[in-house]
Design a protein around this motif. Structure first.
Motif, short mmCIF file in Angstrom:
data_model
loop_
_atom_site.label_atom_id
_atom_site.label_comp_id
_atom_site.label_asym_id
_atom_site.label_seq_id
_atom_site.Cartn_x
_atom_site.Cartn_y
_atom_site.Cartn_z
N VAL A 83 0.78 -1.16 0.09
CA VAL A 83 -0.08 0.23 -0.24
C VAL A 83 1.03 1.33 0.07
N LYS A 84 1.89 1.22 0.76
CA LYS A 84 2.79 2.38 0.85
C LYS A 84 3.60 2.44 -0.41
N GLU A 85 4.03 1.26 -0.84
CA GLU A 85 4.81 1.28 -2.17
C GLU A 85 3.99 2.05 -3.08
N ALA A 86 2.73 1.79 -3.26
CA ALA A 86 1.91 2.18 -4.44
C ALA A 86 1.48 3.79 -4.13
N GLU A 87 1.53 4.05 -2.86
CA GLU A 87 1.31 5.39 -2.69
C GLU A 87 2.76 6.53 -2.94
N ASP A 88 3.73 5.85 -2.52
CA ASP A 88 5.08 6.41 -2.86
C ASP A 88 5.50 6.34 -4.46
N ALA A 89 4.81 5.59 -5.20
CA ALA A 89 5.08 5.57 -6.45
C ALA A 89 4.15 6.46 -7.35
N GLY A 90 3.11 6.96 -6.67
CA GLY A 90 2.37 7.96 -7.53
C GLY A 90 0.97 7.19 -7.74
N ALA A 91 0.61 6.10 -7.26
CA ALA A 91 -0.85 5.76 -7.53
C ALA A 91 -1.82 6.83 -7.14
#
Length: 235
Positions: A83-91
């Motif tokens: 979830v955090k990886e997606a948020e950090d990647a700009g989702a």
């Protein structure tokens, strides 16, 4: 009988009754995009496949070198650290079962969906909603993956999915009329090469039956399919 506008009639008169070269057709579609908004330039490819057979399906993705001119809203359905990886990647949107419930409730304000393999049992319930819209995550299109950051980056950079409809035709935008002729031609050539590469082994005979280029509000410009294949392959 529908009334034809003066603008549309003028466009029709500029398209000759013949097969155009690939680059020539793309350039003409750009020239004839005269609507009051930035029209998309589209490539429609009719393939010699029977989509009713699983071994003749054509579906994959390709990253257009100059993007599509449209920023896609990406939804990631995942759990845990992803979830955090997606948020950090700009989702644009990230969640788990809450997002599934939201979609079941009618929410569809996104352009692409990425899901991690561990949540596909839950996401699978959305098949009837996302499938017909071409939004269902799939390993074939790299939208079912644990590497969500890379998948988001590709989609944001201009990755498009191509797939045959029930009549055996692919429909894709390859950029905006505001793009240069060179950018549009390079995008269109990249897409066509990907479609050629995705040819199913079960298909016999002529694979590319016809090619048509058009703008959103324009007319179809017929392109010579044999010449086009030679142009994009550098022959």
């Amino acid at each position: 009988m529908a009334k034809v506008s003066k603008r549309f009639k003028g466009i029709q008169e500029k398209v000759e009754d013949r097969l155009y070269g690939f680059g020539e057709g793309v350039a003409l579609a750009k020239e004839l995009a005269t609507a009051k908004f930035d029209e998309s330039i589209e490539l429609h490819v009719r393939l010699g496949v029977d989509p009713r057979h699983a071994d003749q399906q054509v579906r994959s993705t390709v990253v257009l070198p100059h993007g599509t001119g449209r920023t896609k809203r990406v939804l990631v359905i995942a759990g845990g650290e992803k979830v955090k990886e997606a948020e950090d990647a700009g989702a644009d949107f990230v969640g788990g079962e809450d997002m599934v419930a939201k979609i079941e409730g009618g929410w569809l304000d996104f352009d692409a969906v990425i899901a991690t393999p561990d949540v596909m049992k839950v996401v699978g319930k959305l098949g009837k909603v996302l499938g017909p819209r071409g939004l269902m995550p799939s390993a074939k299109t790299n939208t079912v993956t644990f590497d969500v950051a890379a998948a988001i980056a590709e989609i944001k950079a201009g990755r498009v999915e191509f797939r045959v409809d029930k009549t055996g035709i692919t429909h894709n935008a390859v950029g905006k009329a505001s793009f240069s002729k060179e950018q549009l031609e390079e995008n269109a050539a990249t897409l066509l090469r990907a479609i050629l590469k995705a040819r199913p082994s079960a298909v016999k005979g002529q694979y590319v039956k016809s090619l048509t280029v058009s703008s959103t509000m324009g007319v179809g410009i017929s392109v010579d399919p044999n010449l086009a294949q030679k142009e994009v392959s550098g022959e």
